[in-house]
Design an enzyme around this catalytic site. Structure first.
Site, PDB file in Angstrom:
ATOM      1  CD  GLN A 177      -2.559  -1.252   1.403  1.00 27.31           C
ATOM      2  OE1 GLN A 177      -2.553  -0.114   0.959  1.00 27.31           O
ATOM      3  NE2 GLN A 177      -2.233  -2.291   0.657  1.00 27.31           N
ATOM      4  CB  SER A 197       5.215  -4.690   3.105  1.00 26.39           C
ATOM      5  OG  SER A 197       5.764  -5.131   1.890  1.00 26.39           O
ATOM      6  CB  ALA A 198      10.072  -2.195   1.468  1.00 28.00           C
ATOM      7  CB  CYS A 323     -12.399 -13.998 -12.593  1.00 25.23           C
ATOM      8  SG  CYS A 323     -13.974 -14.836 -12.689  1.00 25.23           S
TER       9      CYS A 323
HETATM   10  C1  LIG Z   1       0.368  -6.207   0.732  1.00 24.89           C
HETATM   11  C2  LIG Z   1      -0.169  -6.507   2.072  1.00 24.89           C
HETATM   12  C3  LIG Z   1       0.381  -7.551   2.843  1.00 24.89           C
HETATM   13  C4  LIG Z   1       1.471  -8.451   2.328  1.00 24.89           C
HETATM   14  O1  LIG Z   1       2.704  -7.800   2.208  1.00 24.89           O
HETATM   15  P1  LIG Z   1       3.829  -8.449   1.238  1.00 24.89           P
HETATM   16  O2  LIG Z   1       5.050  -7.631   1.515  1.00 24.89           O
HETATM   17  O3  LIG Z   1       3.318  -8.269  -0.158  1.00 24.89           O
HETATM   18  O4  LIG Z   1       3.984  -9.865   1.626  1.00 24.89           O
HETATM   19  C5  LIG Z   1      -0.146  -7.761   4.098  1.00 24.89           C
HETATM   20  N1  LIG Z   1      -1.131  -7.000   4.577  1.00 24.89           N
HETATM   21  C6  LIG Z   1      -1.671  -5.982   3.875  1.00 24.89           C
HETATM   22  C7  LIG Z   1      -2.752  -5.155   4.478  1.00 24.89           C
HETATM   23  C8  LIG Z   1      -1.220  -5.708   2.596  1.00 24.89           C
HETATM   24  O5  LIG Z   1      -1.775  -4.715   1.893  1.00 24.89           O
END
Ligand SMILES: *Cc1c(COP(=O)(O)O)cnc(C)c1O
Length: 396
Positions: A177, A197-198, A323
């Site tokens: 994040q 993550s990209a 939900c």
């Molecule tokens: C989105 C997220 C992930 C997972 O990343 P992906 O690329 O969607 O697998 C892991 N940790 C946090 C804190 C995230 O917000």
């Protein structure tokens, strides 16, 4: 449409798409091939690796591309656990981690590891003293996320890193994040392993990376070819990696302005919700939070009803309610900061981008106000509550 779910995923930036396109068409070579078509791909992958490394203050050879944040978290935890199993089998993490970390820890518990889940205070900041007290001679890994994906709280990463290193314990942070949103330096923060993550930072989905401090002997995650120095085999996702690199280049370029704008919009949105809507509370720390994160609980409201009605008005948000996430219990993060099940069910997360405007914030506040009033008008709990209020004030 007003898109306020950037913690779930972001729009791939046009310049990122543009950078990726040639690697689907004319530059389709395998990065491992000898001929020049292949070396174009290899160069592009390594250029992306350098961009990511420079951003983190790391060396390019410490960056390993993965298929996303979840894979990076799995690799970091499982490989670190295995590599240090002869020293001990105790891991420390927090109760507010992403499921990619929590469920991997649960898996490791089934494999004979012991995991301590440290609590957080009412604002969602990890309790450092509790973390320190949890350390044992057989503790091999501490994993604390950089910023929480639901309530946006920023963790005292430098302090955690220092504690870990003073005790000779490996430190992993899920920085998904914060990556590309805030400045991060792995040396200053004493980070050994970092997941990113990209698609959370205007890059493509399905690509991420794990930073592994040089010298750490962690096992390969995927066995096969020699890609990623044999530690993560499989033909490189060249377009995805190029897009990730371009996304971080762009993120670093716009970072100060993006932080300034999102913080301004965030604070305005928080202030307006407090001003216009009674019986609500902000979840997470007021200032130690991601620039674009707003998370409120509204009393007497079901989060999913609120989301559906917001969607009908063209507003995309998210909720910690059960939900919507397909789970049985409400958000473990909201429960960890001490919310009742009712308040956790009544939560709404709005996560901003630099593309949002103040006018959009006004529209959203008006929409929430209307919907909350409508839902409360149908709520027996609210009716009951108002009756009691009247009785207390007027005696009738
Ligand atoms: C989105 C997220 C992930 C997972 O990343 P992906 O690329 O969607 O697998 C892991 N940790 C946090 C804190 C995230 O917000």
């Amino acid at each position: 449409m007003i898109y306020l779910d950037n913690a779930a995923t972001t729009r791939t930036a046009p310049e990122v798409v543009e950078a990726m396109l040639p690697f689907f068409s004319e530059n389709y070579g395998n990065a491992s091939s000898i001929y020049s078509l292949g070396s174009v791909s290899k160069k592009a992958v390594n250029q992306a690796r350098r961009i990511l490394a420079d951003y983190l203050g790391a060396k390019p050879e410490e960056i390993y591309f993965t298929a996303g944040g979840t894979e990076a978290d799995n690799w970091a935890l499982k490989a670190a656990a295995e590599a240090y199993a002869n020293k001990g089998k105790h891991i420390i993490t927090t109760r507010i981690e992403h499921h990619a970390v929590l469920h991997t820890c649960e898996y490791l518990e089934k494999q004979g590891y012991e995991v301590t889940y440290v609590g957080v205070d009412e604002n969602g900041i990890v309790k450092l003293q509790e973390l320190e007290e949890a350390i044992r001679p057989d503790t091999i890994l501490i994993s604390v996320m950089y910023a929480n994906n639901e309530i946006g709280t920023l963790q005292p990463i430098r302090e955690v890193g220092q504690i870990a290193h003073e005790r000779g314990i490996l430190f992993h942070t899920d920085a998904v994040q914060a990556f590309g949103q805030l400045p991060i330096n792995v040396d200053e923060l004493h980070i050994d392993l970092l997941s990113a993550s990209a698609h959370k930072v205007n890059g493509p989905k399905g690509v991420g990376c794990l930073y592994i401090r040089s010298g750490l002997k962690l096992r390969s995650f995927i066995h096969g070819g020699a890609q990623e120095r044999s530690r993560r085999a499989g033909t490189e996702n060249v377009p995805g990696i190029v897009g990730f690199g371009r996304a971080i280049e762009r993120a670093v370029d716009i970072m100060p302005e993006k932080i300034r704008k999102e913080t301004m919009l965030r604070d305005y949105l928080i202030e307006q919700i407090y001003e216009k809507i009674p019986y609500c509370r902000l979840n997470g720390d007021r200032t130690r939070r991601l620039p674009g994160n707003v998370n409120f609980s509204f009393q007497f409201i079901e989060g999913e009803s609120l989301l559906i009605l917001l969607d009908m008005k063209g507003v995309c948000g998210s909720s910690g309610s059960a939900c919507t996430s397909g789970a049985l219990d409400p958000s473990h993060v909201l429960l960890a900061i001490g919310l009742s099940h009712e308040l956790a069910h009544g939560s709404l997360r709005l996560t901003l981008s630099e593309e949002n405007t103040k006018e959009e914030m006004d529209t959203v506040v008006t929409a929430i106000k209307e919907i909350v009033e409508r839902l409360r008008a149908m709520s027996p709990l609210y009716e009951d509550f108002m009756k009691k209020q009247r009785l207390a004030y007027t005696g009738k």
